[in-house]
Design a protein around this motif. Structure first.
Motif, PDB file in Angstrom:
ATOM      1  N   THR A 130       0.835  -1.209   0.000  1.00 26.38           N
ATOM      2  CA  THR A 130       0.000   0.000   0.000  1.00 26.38           C
ATOM      3  C   THR A 130       0.865   1.252   0.000  1.00 26.38           C
ATOM      4  O   THR A 130       0.695   2.148  -0.809  1.00 26.38           O
ATOM      5  N   CYS A 131       1.802   1.285   0.965  1.00 22.83           N
ATOM      6  CA  CYS A 131       2.760   2.387   1.081  1.00 22.83           C
ATOM      7  C   CYS A 131       4.088   1.719   1.389  1.00 22.83           C
ATOM      8  O   CYS A 131       4.164   0.888   2.291  1.00 22.83           O
ATOM      9  N   ALA A 132       5.118   2.051   0.625  1.00 22.52           N
ATOM     10  CA  ALA A 132       6.405   1.351   0.795  1.00 22.52           C
ATOM     11  C   ALA A 132       7.406   2.173   1.600  1.00 22.52           C
ATOM     12  O   ALA A 132       8.602   1.882   1.607  1.00 22.52           O
ATOM     13  N   SER A 133       6.931   3.201   2.312  1.00 24.87           N
ATOM     14  CA  SER A 133       7.863   3.995   3.114  1.00 24.87           C
ATOM     15  C   SER A 133       8.340   3.162   4.299  1.00 24.87           C
ATOM     16  O   SER A 133       7.711   2.163   4.653  1.00 24.87           O
ATOM     17  N   VAL A 134       9.453   3.573   4.908  1.00 23.60           N
ATOM     18  CA  VAL A 134       9.879   2.938   6.163  1.00 23.60           C
ATOM     19  C   VAL A 134       9.895   3.997   7.259  1.00 23.60           C
ATOM     20  O   VAL A 134      10.101   5.179   6.984  1.00 23.60           O
ATOM     21  N   HIS A 135       9.671   3.549   8.490  1.00 22.97           N
ATOM     22  CA  HIS A 135       9.681   4.504   9.597  1.00 22.97           C
ATOM     23  C   HIS A 135      11.119   4.925   9.897  1.00 22.97           C
ATOM     24  O   HIS A 135      12.038   4.133   9.771  1.00 22.97           O
ATOM     25  N   SER A 136      11.278   6.186  10.277  1.00 24.48           N
ATOM     26  CA  SER A 136      12.636   6.724  10.430  1.00 24.48           C
ATOM     27  C   SER A 136      13.200   6.602  11.831  1.00 24.48           C
ATOM     28  O   SER A 136      14.372   6.905  12.039  1.00 24.48           O
ATOM     29  N   SER A 137      12.397   6.199  12.797  1.00 31.64           N
ATOM     30  CA  SER A 137      12.913   6.163  14.170  1.00 31.64           C
ATOM     31  C   SER A 137      13.656   4.864  14.446  1.00 31.64           C
ATOM     32  O   SER A 137      13.053   3.832  14.718  1.00 31.64           O
ATOM     33  N   SER A 138      14.984   4.932  14.426  1.00 33.03           N
ATOM     34  CA  SER A 138      15.756   3.735  14.764  1.00 33.03           C
ATOM     35  C   SER A 138      15.803   3.547  16.277  1.00 33.03           C
ATOM     36  O   SER A 138      16.082   2.450  16.762  1.00 33.03           O
ATOM     37  N   VAL A 139      15.504   4.613  17.014  1.00 37.90           N
ATOM     38  CA  VAL A 139      15.426   4.498  18.479  1.00 37.90           C
ATOM     39  C   VAL A 139      14.269   3.548  18.836  1.00 37.90           C
ATOM     40  O   VAL A 139      14.362   2.735  19.756  1.00 37.90           O
ATOM     41  N   SER A 140      13.186   3.634  18.049  1.00 36.35           N
ATOM     42  CA  SER A 140      12.023   2.766  18.301  1.00 36.35           C
ATOM     43  C   SER A 140      12.336   1.295  18.090  1.00 36.35           C
ATOM     44  O   SER A 140      11.716   0.431  18.716  1.00 36.35           O
ATOM     45  N   THR A 141      13.267   1.005  17.202  1.00 35.80           N
ATOM     46  CA  THR A 141      13.649  -0.400  16.966  1.00 35.80           C
ATOM     47  C   THR A 141      14.095  -1.019  18.292  1.00 35.80           C
ATOM     48  O   THR A 141      13.658  -2.110  18.664  1.00 35.80           O
ATOM     49  N   ALA A 142      14.947  -0.289  19.016  1.00 40.03           N
ATOM     50  CA  ALA A 142      15.452  -0.811  20.293  1.00 40.03           C
ATOM     51  C   ALA A 142      14.369  -0.765  21.376  1.00 40.03           C
ATOM     52  O   ALA A 142      14.223  -1.704  22.153  1.00 40.03           O
ATOM     53  N   LEU A 143      13.602   0.334  21.413  1.00 41.75           N
ATOM     54  CA  LEU A 143      12.565   0.438  22.454  1.00 41.75           C
ATOM     55  C   LEU A 143      11.559  -0.712  22.342  1.00 41.75           C
ATOM     56  O   LEU A 143      11.136  -1.282  23.339  1.00 41.75           O
ATOM     57  N   MET A 144      11.189  -1.055  21.104  1.00 44.52           N
ATOM     58  CA  MET A 144      10.222  -2.144  20.917  1.00 44.52           C
ATOM     59  C   MET A 144      10.812  -3.480  21.367  1.00 44.52           C
ATOM     60  O   MET A 144      10.122  -4.308  21.969  1.00 44.52           O
ATOM     61  N   ALA A 145      12.110  -3.677  21.137  1.00 45.50           N
ATOM     62  CA  ALA A 145      12.742  -4.943  21.528  1.00 45.50           C
ATOM     63  C   ALA A 145      12.778  -5.090  23.054  1.00 45.50           C
ATOM     64  O   ALA A 145      12.768  -6.197  23.583  1.00 45.50           O
ATOM     65  N   PHE A 146      12.816  -3.946  23.774  1.00 46.94           N
ATOM     66  CA  PHE A 146      12.781  -3.990  25.242  1.00 46.94           C
ATOM     67  C   PHE A 146      11.345  -3.934  25.779  1.00 46.94           C
ATOM     68  O   PHE A 146      11.131  -3.733  26.969  1.00 46.94           O
ATOM     69  N   ASN A 147      10.364  -4.059  24.897  1.00 44.03           N
ATOM     70  CA  ASN A 147       8.940  -4.025  25.276  1.00 44.03           C
ATOM     71  C   ASN A 147       8.563  -2.751  26.028  1.00 44.03           C
ATOM     72  O   ASN A 147       7.851  -2.786  27.047  1.00 44.03           O
ATOM     73  N   ALA A 148       9.063  -1.629  25.522  1.00 45.52           N
ATOM     74  CA  ALA A 148       8.739  -0.332  26.136  1.00 45.52           C
ATOM     75  C   ALA A 148       7.269   0.026  25.884  1.00 45.52           C
ATOM     76  O   ALA A 148       6.645  -0.504  24.960  1.00 45.52           O
TER      77      ALA A 148
END
Ligand SMILES: Cc1cc2nc3c(=O)[nH]c(=O)nc-3n(C[C@H](O)[C@H](O)[C@H](O)COP(=O)(O)OP(=O)(O)OC[C@H]3O[C@@H](n4cnc5c(N)ncnc54)[C@H](O)[C@@H]3O)c2cc1C
Length: 336
Positions: free
Chosen positions: A166-184
């Motif tokens: 639908t939309c091929a953009s990627v999210h720009s927050s690489s900080v979120s990559t780590a926050l999600m892995a720590f279940n923030a």
């Protein structure tokens, strides 16, 4: 850039009583006399304004609201990090460095030192995609309500390899990559004193759920902070960001791995891919390859392969598939 007024918010309630739009609400709309929007560090907002994509009449600066700049930590409950904490403060936090290495690495690799000095955690989560069609005022893309994603047939080398139809953009927050892995979780304040706390997976929404934006924030809501659960000494983590070149640019692929180890075995694992899809994604098939196993090269390799299972690369970005395979494997081996 259009002229705008400035209001210095004194409290969360004060800010919420003034604001009436998110960047997504007024995206692509002509300036009008009544749109009021938040500014934290201003890095992304000012970019959007200079690009002519967002034209607020008033900016409400939330940067000096007392209390939103605090970092609180306890061994039992983990972190509560105010939305206005800068990436630089987070990068230099000794406990983050020691116990949440992947988060430290993700923050330390976001932009330049000057940017991290101004950029806040709340603004980082709410920043918009860097897709060049989205950032171009001449392209009325899917995110601007046209139904057309120009990246599908266009220049798509930095675009999504998953959930990209639908939309091929990627999210720009690489900080979120780590926050999600720590279940923030993301702490949000709304009108009439209401608050809500949502997981990172709930905070981000895919383009089919909301074509205009990547998150659930309503125009009368403010991120007040992020909570990160406590980790014990058996929790190991690692983050890798792959750029197109040695520069301070956004990731073309990034990964955070968090594993809870016990007696040489991995009890539990989270693997999150950034710049793979329109929002950060948990690679559950890959994490399953680690749970209950001793970590070695072959297990890490099978997780790397599983992380891109079902990927649907576009004409110019299939090179990202082996990159993800490789950085997932490397992050796992580096974590233990
Ligand atoms: C060259 C360059 C390289 C970069 N590289 C990276 C990178 O590798 N990784 C990465 O993660 N980021 C990267 N960034 C992005 C940068 O980290 C973000 O732009 C920054 O974190 C945004 O934070 P801010 O405080 O400046 O937000 P602002 O620009 O003030 O706000 C951004 C948006 O969020 C809204 N907002 C701000 N605070 C809140 C809040 N508390 N609640 C609700 N809404 C809010 C604003 O209304 C606005 O729409 C890069 C930026 C540049 C210019």
């Amino acid at each position: 850039m259009n002229k705008f007024s400035w209001y210095e918010a004194k409290s969360v309630e004060d800010a919420l009583s003034k604001v009436n739009a998110t960047a997504s609400d007024i995206l692509g709309k002509a300036p009008n006399s009544s749109s009021v929007i938040f500014k934290a560090g201003g890095i992304d907002l000012l970019d959007l304004m200079k690009e002519g994509l967002v034209n607020p009449s008033t900016i409400v600066s939330i940067k000096n609201i007392p209390g939103l700049d605090k970092i609180e930590y306890s061994e039992q409950d983990g972190f509560k990090i105010g939305a206005n904490v800068t990436l630089e403060e987070l990068e230099n936090n000794a406990v983050v460095k020691e116990k949440y290495l992947a988060l430290h690495q993700a923050v330390a690799h976001a932009g330049t030192a000057q940017l991290r000095n101004s950029a806040t955690l709340g603004g980082n989560l709410a920043q918009r995609t860097r897709c060049w069609y989205f950032r171009s005022i001449d392209h009325q893309c899917y995110r601007k309500g046209s139904g057309t994603c120009y990246a599908q047939e266009g220049e798509n080398e930095f675009h999504a390899i998953m959930n990209n139809k639908t939309c091929a953009s990627v999210h720009s927050s690489s900080v979120s990559t780590a926050l999600m892995a720590f279940n923030a979780t993301v702490e949000i304040a709304g009108p009439n004193g209401k608050t809500r706390s949502v997981t990172m997976e709930e905070f981000f929404v895919d383009p089919e759920t909301d074509s205009r934006t990547e998150n659930i924030l309503a125009s009368n809501e403010l991120i007040t902070g992020i909570a990160i659960p406590a980790v014990n000494e058996n929790v190991k983590s690692f983050y890798i960001k792959q750029g197109a070149r040695e520069s301070h640019d956004w990731a073309i692929a990034d990964v955070a791995v968090v594993m809870e180890m016990s007696g040489g075995k991995c009890n539990n694992a989270e693997i999150v891919l950034g710049a793979a899809a329109p929002v950060p994604v948990k690679a559950e098939d890959a994490a399953k390859k680690l749970r209950g196993k001793s970590i070695n090269e072959s297990v890490a390799s099978s997780a790397g392969k599983a992380s891109v299972k079902g990927a649907t690369p576009l004409a110019n970005n299939a090179y990202k598939v082996p990159i993800f395979r490789s950085i997932v494997k490397r992050a796992i081996l580096n974590a233990v």
